[in-house]
Design an enzyme around this catalytic site. Structure first.
Site, short mmCIF file in Angstrom:
data_model
loop_
_atom_site.label_atom_id
_atom_site.label_comp_id
_atom_site.label_asym_id
_atom_site.label_seq_id
_atom_site.Cartn_x
_atom_site.Cartn_y
_atom_site.Cartn_z
N ARG A 101 0.81 -1.32 0.06
CA ARG A 101 0.02 -0.05 -0.12
C ARG A 101 0.76 1.25 0.14
O ARG A 101 1.64 1.34 0.90
CB ARG A 101 -0.97 0.22 1.25
CG ARG A 101 -1.63 1.43 1.32
CD ARG A 101 -2.95 1.15 2.45
NE ARG A 101 -3.72 0.65 1.81
CZ ARG A 101 -5.09 0.82 2.20
NH1 ARG A 101 -5.46 1.68 3.31
NH2 ARG A 101 -6.36 0.13 1.78
N HIS A 128 -7.26 0.72 -6.56
CA HIS A 128 -7.57 -0.12 -5.51
C HIS A 128 -8.23 -1.26 -5.94
O HIS A 128 -9.16 -1.61 -5.48
CB HIS A 128 -8.44 0.66 -4.55
CG HIS A 128 -8.43 0.30 -3.06
ND1 HIS A 128 -7.71 -0.82 -2.92
CD2 HIS A 128 -9.12 0.49 -2.12
CE1 HIS A 128 -7.75 -1.17 -1.30
NE2 HIS A 128 -8.90 -0.47 -1.17
N GLN A 131 -9.98 -3.81 -3.82
CA GLN A 131 -11.54 -3.30 -3.32
C GLN A 131 -12.58 -3.63 -4.37
O GLN A 131 -13.71 -4.00 -4.23
CB GLN A 131 -11.49 -1.92 -3.13
CG GLN A 131 -12.75 -1.20 -2.51
CD GLN A 131 -13.31 -1.66 -1.14
OE1 GLN A 131 -12.20 -1.71 -0.21
NE2 GLN A 131 -14.50 -2.41 -0.80
N ASP A 230 -17.21 7.38 -1.87
CA ASP A 230 -15.72 7.17 -1.14
C ASP A 230 -15.43 8.46 -0.40
O ASP A 230 -16.38 9.44 -0.91
CB ASP A 230 -14.62 6.82 -2.23
CG ASP A 230 -13.33 6.34 -1.64
OD1 ASP A 230 -13.40 6.52 -0.40
OD2 ASP A 230 -12.39 6.60 -2.31
N CYS A 270 -16.41 1.86 -0.08
CA CYS A 270 -15.37 1.02 0.55
C CYS A 270 -14.99 1.12 1.77
O CYS A 270 -14.29 0.30 2.47
CB CYS A 270 -14.10 1.52 -0.60
SG CYS A 270 -13.87 3.10 -0.43
N ARG A 298 -13.86 -8.67 1.95
CA ARG A 298 -12.41 -8.39 1.55
C ARG A 298 -11.47 -9.66 2.00
O ARG A 298 -10.62 -9.96 1.12
CB ARG A 298 -11.91 -7.14 2.27
CG ARG A 298 -12.54 -5.84 1.95
CD ARG A 298 -12.09 -5.38 0.65
NE ARG A 298 -10.51 -5.32 0.48
CZ ARG A 298 -9.84 -4.17 0.85
NH1 ARG A 298 -10.43 -3.03 1.40
NH2 ARG A 298 -8.79 -3.93 0.68
N1 NVA Z 1 -9.74 6.97 -1.96
C1 NVA Z 1 -9.56 6.43 -0.86
C2 NVA Z 1 -9.60 4.94 -0.42
C3 NVA Z 1 -9.44 4.50 1.12
C4 NVA Z 1 -9.78 3.02 1.12
C5 NVA Z 1 -8.23 6.71 -0.01
O1 NVA Z 1 -7.33 6.70 -0.99
O2 NVA Z 1 -7.73 7.29 0.85
N1 CP Z 2 -11.26 0.27 2.14
C1 CP Z 2 -10.16 0.02 2.52
O1 CP Z 2 -9.24 -0.17 1.79
O2 CP Z 2 -9.98 0.23 3.90
P1 CP Z 2 -8.70 0.46 4.67
O3 CP Z 2 -8.09 2.02 4.20
O4 CP Z 2 -9.07 0.46 6.17
O5 CP Z 2 -7.68 -0.71 4.27
#
Ligand code: NVA
Ligand code: CP
Length: 315
Positions: A101, A128, A131, A230, A270, A298
């Site tokens: 990540r 992502h 997801q 989101d 998400c 997930r």
């Molecule tokens: N768009 C959000 C998704 C979190 C799962 C982010 O990147 O923070």
């Molecule tokens: N939806 C998602 O990826 O959640 P987290 O940021 O908590 O991993």
């Protein structure tokens, strides 16, 4: 080496295998441990916060008989300037897979290119994919017909994605829509139209017809099977918080907006959710809001993705 950096990295028969395995893993959870990762260690390298992704991968690796090794980027030498390439080469000598990540999507591509173990994208600023596979599986579970064909249940369905239409989730939904034979209607501020870089990728994948972009939220939700949103402030965008809230407030998913979709439409997110920003508490409490099924899935979907990659890595 097979990696999962974007939705289209799996071939159609591998996508079908992921869905079948996810269904099986979910049905048999707690009664059967498929030993697909036995004697393996998979490392998670995270540069951003996470609840769902981190926990579902750690639990999933454990449930497949493997050992999850969590590495915060700043706790390893990567955070002090060791190159991505050297990190990939060293970790490949120790572990059987990398789950990453980070911010820059190019970083996961560099890790995959330099290492010799499967790499899974656990979120970048660009995409992502874990997801999206989970979301599609969650929808398919709801819509599947008597023939049991999960993928067929998705074809022709419409997702309305509201708010930050330039974020990783919006981009990934376009690739997901193309892959699963769906349509996604993106609705957000004009400044948040998908980026030129993303449009090039969508065109290259042959998915330019899988999505539309509008600034009109009502137009996007017409005939939608799913209303999706989101956070308005993705990780790394915190300095823009005030401006984003002002720009995106017309795209809040309210009960009235949700009611303008199909009568049996689902609400999905998400997570994490910010009630009162991108969605109201009323919608989060709605009986057609399926966010916690989505979160649970997930685990099952990512176990299936790891199983497919591990099998290929062995062969
Ligand atoms: N768009 C959000 C998704 C979190 C799962 C982010 O990147 O923070
Ligand atoms: N939806 C998602 O990826 O959640 P987290 O940021 O908590 O991993």
């Amino acid at each position: 080496m097979k990696h999962f950096l974007k939705e289209t990295d799996l071939r159609p028969h591998e996508v079908a295998e992921v869905f079948a395995l996810a269904r099986d893993f979910k049905a048999k959870r707690g009664r059967h441990t498929p030993p697909v990762l036995s004697n393996q260690t998979w490392a998670l390298i995270f540069s951003k916060s996470s609840t769902r992704t981190r926990v579902s991968f750690e639990v999933g690796i454990h449930e497949l008989g493997g050992y999850p090794l969590f590495l915060n980027r700043n706790d390893i030498q990567l955070g002090r300037g060791e190159t991505i390439e050297d990190t990939a080469k060293v970790l490949s000598r120790f572990v059987h897979g990398l789950i990453v990540r980070t911010y820059d999507h190019a970083d996961v591509e560099r890790l995959a290119a330099a290492g010799s173990v499967p790499v899974i994208n656990a979120l970048t600023d660009f995409l992502h994919p874990c997801q999206i596979y989970t979301d599609a599986f969650t929808m398919a579970e709801r819509w599947v017909g008597e023939d049991g064909d999960l993928l067929a249940a998705l074809r022709g369905r419409k997702v309305a994605f509201l708010g930050d239409t330039a974020c990783n989730m919006a981009n990934s939904w376009v690739l997901g829509a193309g892959l699963f034979g769906m349509k996604v209607a993106l609705a957000g501020p004009a400044e948040f139209e998908p980026s030129a870089e993303f449009k090039v990728l969508a065109e290259k994948e042959g998915f330019s017809d899988a999505y539309t972009f509008t600034t009109n939220a009502q137009e996007a939700v017409q005939d939608a099977d799913v209303v999706y949103t989101d956070v308005w402030v993705s990780m790394g965008k915190e300095e823009e918080t005030k401006a984003r809230i002002a720009q995106m407030s017309p795209y809040q998913v309210t009960a009235d907006l949700f009611a303008a979709a199909k009568p049996d439409a689902l609400f999905m997110h998400c997570l994490p959710a910010h009630a009162g920003e991108e969605v109201t508490q009323e919608v989060l409490d709605h009986d057609r809001c399926i966010i916690f099924d989505q979160a649970e899935n997930r685990l099952h979907t990512q176990k299936a993705i790891m199983a497919v990659l591990a099998q290929q890595a062995r062969s």
